[in-house]
Design a protein around this motif. Structure first.
Motif, PDB file in Angstrom:
ATOM      1  N   GLU A   1     -19.526  24.317 -23.869  1.00 57.36           N
ATOM      2  CA  GLU A   1     -18.251  24.122 -23.164  1.00 57.36           C
ATOM      3  C   GLU A   1     -17.371  23.147 -23.937  1.00 57.36           C
ATOM      4  O   GLU A   1     -17.810  22.075 -24.340  1.00 57.36           O
ATOM      5  CB  GLU A   1     -18.526  23.579 -21.765  1.00 57.36           C
ATOM      6  N   VAL A   2     -16.132  23.521 -24.115  1.00 59.39           N
ATOM      7  CA  VAL A   2     -15.159  22.643 -24.780  1.00 59.39           C
ATOM      8  C   VAL A   2     -14.819  21.499 -23.842  1.00 59.39           C
ATOM      9  O   VAL A   2     -14.419  21.722 -22.692  1.00 59.39           O
ATOM     10  CB  VAL A   2     -13.896  23.433 -25.132  1.00 59.39           C
ATOM     11  N   GLN A   3     -14.962  20.264 -24.313  1.00 65.18           N
ATOM     12  CA  GLN A   3     -14.812  19.126 -23.413  1.00 65.18           C
ATOM     13  C   GLN A   3     -14.436  17.857 -24.162  1.00 65.18           C
ATOM     14  O   GLN A   3     -14.874  17.623 -25.288  1.00 65.18           O
ATOM     15  CB  GLN A   3     -16.139  18.905 -22.680  1.00 65.18           C
ATOM     16  N   LEU A   4     -13.617  17.023 -23.501  1.00 61.38           N
ATOM     17  CA  LEU A   4     -13.341  15.660 -23.929  1.00 61.38           C
ATOM     18  C   LEU A   4     -13.652  14.751 -22.747  1.00 61.38           C
ATOM     19  O   LEU A   4     -13.173  15.015 -21.638  1.00 61.38           O
ATOM     20  CB  LEU A   4     -11.882  15.490 -24.346  1.00 61.38           C
ATOM     21  N   LEU A   5     -14.427  13.693 -22.989  1.00 64.59           N
ATOM     22  CA  LEU A   5     -14.784  12.744 -21.927  1.00 64.59           C
ATOM     23  C   LEU A   5     -14.235  11.369 -22.272  1.00 64.59           C
ATOM     24  O   LEU A   5     -14.730  10.708 -23.189  1.00 64.59           O
ATOM     25  CB  LEU A   5     -16.295  12.686 -21.748  1.00 64.59           C
ATOM     26  N   ASP A   6     -13.215  10.955 -21.515  1.00 64.40           N
ATOM     27  CA  ASP A   6     -12.600   9.644 -21.722  1.00 64.40           C
ATOM     28  C   ASP A   6     -13.363   8.584 -20.940  1.00 64.40           C
ATOM     29  O   ASP A   6     -13.802   8.833 -19.816  1.00 64.40           O
ATOM     30  CB  ASP A   6     -11.158   9.633 -21.181  1.00 64.40           C
ATOM     31  N   SER A   7     -13.435   7.382 -21.519  1.00 62.05           N
ATOM     32  CA  SER A   7     -14.070   6.270 -20.815  1.00 62.05           C
ATOM     33  C   SER A   7     -13.539   4.941 -21.340  1.00 62.05           C
ATOM     34  O   SER A   7     -12.828   4.915 -22.357  1.00 62.05           O
ATOM     35  CB  SER A   7     -15.588   6.316 -21.001  1.00 62.05           C
ATOM     36  N   GLY A   8     -13.866   3.858 -20.633  1.00 67.54           N
ATOM     37  CA  GLY A   8     -13.526   2.524 -21.110  1.00 67.54           C
ATOM     38  C   GLY A   8     -12.390   1.833 -20.387  1.00 67.54           C
ATOM     39  O   GLY A   8     -12.103   0.666 -20.662  1.00 67.54           O
ATOM     40  N   GLY A   9     -11.743   2.529 -19.476  1.00 67.49           N
ATOM     41  CA  GLY A   9     -10.642   1.909 -18.748  1.00 67.49           C
ATOM     42  C   GLY A   9     -11.118   0.846 -17.777  1.00 67.49           C
ATOM     43  O   GLY A   9     -12.319   0.690 -17.544  1.00 67.49           O
ATOM     44  N   GLY A  10     -10.166   0.098 -17.232  1.00 71.25           N
ATOM     45  CA  GLY A  10     -10.512  -0.949 -16.267  1.00 71.25           C
ATOM     46  C   GLY A  10      -9.359  -1.892 -16.043  1.00 71.25           C
ATOM     47  O   GLY A  10      -8.236  -1.647 -16.488  1.00 71.25           O
ATOM     48  N   LEU A  11      -9.667  -2.993 -15.376  1.00 69.03           N
ATOM     49  CA  LEU A  11      -8.679  -4.028 -15.075  1.00 69.03           C
ATOM     50  C   LEU A  11      -8.786  -5.132 -16.125  1.00 69.03           C
ATOM     51  O   LEU A  11      -9.889  -5.629 -16.402  1.00 69.03           O
ATOM     52  CB  LEU A  11      -8.934  -4.598 -13.683  1.00 69.03           C
ATOM     53  N   VAL A  12      -7.656  -5.502 -16.701  1.00 74.46           N
ATOM     54  CA  VAL A  12      -7.638  -6.541 -17.726  1.00 74.46           C
ATOM     55  C   VAL A  12      -6.415  -7.418 -17.519  1.00 74.46           C
ATOM     56  O   VAL A  12      -5.375  -6.942 -17.027  1.00 74.46           O
ATOM     57  CB  VAL A  12      -7.656  -5.911 -19.139  1.00 74.46           C
ATOM     58  N   GLN A  13      -6.527  -8.694 -17.855  1.00 73.89           N
ATOM     59  CA  GLN A  13      -5.401  -9.620 -17.704  1.00 73.89           C
ATOM     60  C   GLN A  13      -4.387  -9.428 -18.824  1.00 73.89           C
ATOM     61  O   GLN A  13      -4.746  -8.972 -19.920  1.00 73.89           O
ATOM     62  CB  GLN A  13      -5.914 -11.056 -17.706  1.00 73.89           C
ATOM     63  N   PRO A  14      -3.130  -9.758 -18.559  1.00 74.82           N
ATOM     64  CA  PRO A  14      -2.123  -9.706 -19.642  1.00 74.82           C
ATOM     65  C   PRO A  14      -2.578 -10.519 -20.834  1.00 74.82           C
ATOM     66  O   PRO A  14      -3.110 -11.626 -20.683  1.00 74.82           O
ATOM     67  CB  PRO A  14      -0.884 -10.321 -18.981  1.00 74.82           C
ATOM     68  N   GLY A  15      -2.379  -9.942 -22.029  1.00 77.59           N
ATOM     69  CA  GLY A  15      -2.834 -10.573 -23.255  1.00 77.59           C
ATOM     70  C   GLY A  15      -4.246 -10.212 -23.649  1.00 77.59           C
ATOM     71  O   GLY A  15      -4.687 -10.536 -24.767  1.00 77.59           O
ATOM     72  N   GLY A  16      -4.946  -9.536 -22.772  1.00 75.67           N
ATOM     73  CA  GLY A  16      -6.332  -9.172 -23.020  1.00 75.67           C
ATOM     74  C   GLY A  16      -6.478  -7.915 -23.864  1.00 75.67           C
ATOM     75  O   GLY A  16      -5.493  -7.329 -24.325  1.00 75.67           O
ATOM     76  N   SER A  17      -7.738  -7.523 -24.054  1.00 77.74           N
ATOM     77  CA  SER A  17      -8.067  -6.365 -24.890  1.00 77.74           C
ATOM     78  C   SER A  17      -8.976  -5.400 -24.150  1.00 77.74           C
ATOM     79  O   SER A  17      -9.697  -5.794 -23.227  1.00 77.74           O
ATOM     80  CB  SER A  17      -8.771  -6.821 -26.177  1.00 77.74           C
ATOM     81  N   LEU A  18      -8.928  -4.161 -24.600  1.00 78.75           N
ATOM     82  CA  LEU A  18      -9.771  -3.110 -24.024  1.00 78.75           C
ATOM     83  C   LEU A  18      -9.982  -2.055 -25.093  1.00 78.75           C
ATOM     84  O   LEU A  18      -9.089  -1.821 -25.921  1.00 78.75           O
ATOM     85  CB  LEU A  18      -9.067  -2.505 -22.806  1.00 78.75           C
ATOM     86  N   ARG A  19     -11.147  -1.407 -25.078  1.00 78.58           N
ATOM     87  CA  ARG A  19     -11.417  -0.326 -26.033  1.00 78.58           C
ATOM     88  C   ARG A  19     -11.744   0.941 -25.264  1.00 78.58           C
ATOM     89  O   ARG A  19     -12.715   0.960 -24.500  1.00 78.58           O
ATOM     90  CB  ARG A  19     -12.575  -0.699 -26.945  1.00 78.58           C
ATOM     91  N   LEU A  20     -10.942   1.962 -25.493  1.00 74.04           N
ATOM     92  CA  LEU A  20     -11.187   3.259 -24.878  1.00 74.04           C
ATOM     93  C   LEU A  20     -11.980   4.143 -25.834  1.00 74.04           C
ATOM     94  O   LEU A  20     -11.829   4.034 -27.063  1.00 74.04           O
ATOM     95  CB  LEU A  20      -9.873   3.952 -24.527  1.00 74.04           C
ATOM     96  N   SER A  21     -12.798   5.017 -25.276  1.00 73.20           N
ATOM     97  CA  SER A  21     -13.565   5.980 -26.060  1.00 73.20           C
ATOM     98  C   SER A  21     -13.334   7.382 -25.529  1.00 73.20           C
ATOM     99  O   SER A  21     -13.022   7.562 -24.339  1.00 73.20           O
ATOM    100  CB  SER A  21     -15.071   5.671 -25.987  1.00 73.20           C
ATOM    101  N   CYS A  22     -13.493   8.354 -26.413  1.00 70.17           N
ATOM    102  CA  CYS A  22     -13.342   9.756 -26.017  1.00 70.17           C
ATOM    103  C   CYS A  22     -14.379  10.568 -26.795  1.00 70.17           C
ATOM    104  O   CYS A  22     -14.296  10.651 -28.024  1.00 70.17           O
ATOM    105  CB  CYS A  22     -11.932  10.227 -26.328  1.00 70.17           C
ATOM    106  N   ALA A  23     -15.332  11.130 -26.084  1.00 66.05           N
ATOM    107  CA  ALA A  23     -16.397  11.914 -26.702  1.00 66.05           C
ATOM    108  C   ALA A  23     -16.088  13.404 -26.596  1.00 66.05           C
ATOM    109  O   ALA A  23     -15.795  13.905 -25.510  1.00 66.05           O
ATOM    110  CB  ALA A  23     -17.723  11.610 -26.012  1.00 66.05           C
ATOM    111  N   ALA A  24     -16.140  14.080 -27.738  1.00 67.69           N
ATOM    112  CA  ALA A  24     -15.811  15.500 -27.804  1.00 67.69           C
ATOM    113  C   ALA A  24     -17.064  16.357 -27.913  1.00 67.69           C
ATOM    114  O   ALA A  24     -18.070  15.941 -28.501  1.00 67.69           O
ATOM    115  CB  ALA A  24     -14.914  15.772 -29.015  1.00 67.69           C
ATOM    116  N   SER A  25     -16.986  17.571 -27.376  1.00 66.27           N
ATOM    117  CA  SER A  25     -18.079  18.527 -27.513  1.00 66.27           C
ATOM    118  C   SER A  25     -17.525  19.940 -27.388  1.00 66.27           C
ATOM    119  O   SER A  25     -16.474  20.165 -26.791  1.00 66.27           O
ATOM    120  CB  SER A  25     -19.153  18.289 -26.448  1.00 66.27           C
TER     121      SER A  25
END
Lengths: 107, 124
Positions: free
Chosen positions: B1-25
């Protein structure tokens, strides 16, 4: 940057109706124009690419036309699942600009 | 099955950092330009960043240039978005999307495949 303008911003129609949505580019984009449908709470889905080519698996009631700066998405017979927001998007430049969207409501 | 799975979101304070990931198959990952598109609450779609199949020539929207970095690991069929110096206006659902361009088998020059989206909220 290329600007994409859609009209109308919203419309209401009945099941079985034929409807058209227009997208205008601020400069010529040849046929590098795509259409997406976004149902509530879901990711967008590609309907039409290169202005008039139907993406695989998309129902034939969807069609696209146009070139240069003016484009149209037509739904020949509106279905309940077509209640959604529709976006045009240009791929002529790598700014990949989207239009503002057209919200389609079923009466 | 063709698929993209996004992850890594959340709540972060201004000035902060976050890393999103996307796994394909289910498709030939390294032939697609991988991109991120975001959608602020109640708003339209905004393209954010793109990266070629080989990982060269990343491009960014002006709104995120200098703060976001896109990368990919073709051995893991995964694309990433490192987001630094986050602002309230970066709050949105972030979608990973696969663009079928010049190296793609059935070229569409469009965003063929979309992930389900991951929500990023920047707030104190």
């Amino acid at each position: 940057d290329i600007q994409m303008t859609q009209s109308p911003s919203s419309l209401s129609a009945s099941v079985g109706d034929r409807l058209s949505i227009t997208c205008r580019a601020s400069q010529s984009i040849s046929i590098y124009l795509n259409w997406y449908r976004q149902q509530p709470g879901k990711a967008p889905k590609l309907l039409i690419y290169a202005a008039s080519s139907l993406q695989s698996g998309v129902p034939s009631r969807f069609s696209g036309s146009g070139s240069g700066t003016d484009f149209t998405l037509t739904i020949s017979s509106l279905q309940p699942e077509d209640s959604a927001t529709y976006y045009c998007q240009q791929s002529y430049t790598t700014s990949f600009t989207f239009g503002g969207g057209t919200k389609v409501e079923i009466k | 099955e063709v698929q993209l799975l996004d992850s890594g979101g959340g709540l972060v304070q201004p000035g902060g950092s976050l890393r999103l990931s996307c796994a394909a198959s289910g498709f030939t990952f390294n032939t697609y330009l991988m991109t991120w598109v975001r959608q602020a609450p109640g708003k339209g779609l905004e393209w954010v960043s793109a990266l070629s199949g080989s990982g060269g020539g990343p491009i960014y929207a002006d709104s995120v240039k200098g703060r976001f970095t896109i990368s990919r690991d073709n051995s893991k069929n995964t694309v990433y978005l490192q987001m630094n110096s986050l602002r309230a206006e970066d709050s949105a659902v972030y979608y990973c999307a696969a663009y079928c361009g010049v190296d793609c088998y059935l070229r569409t020059d469009a965003f063929d495949i979309w992930g389900q989206g991951t929500m990023v909220t920047v707030s104190s």
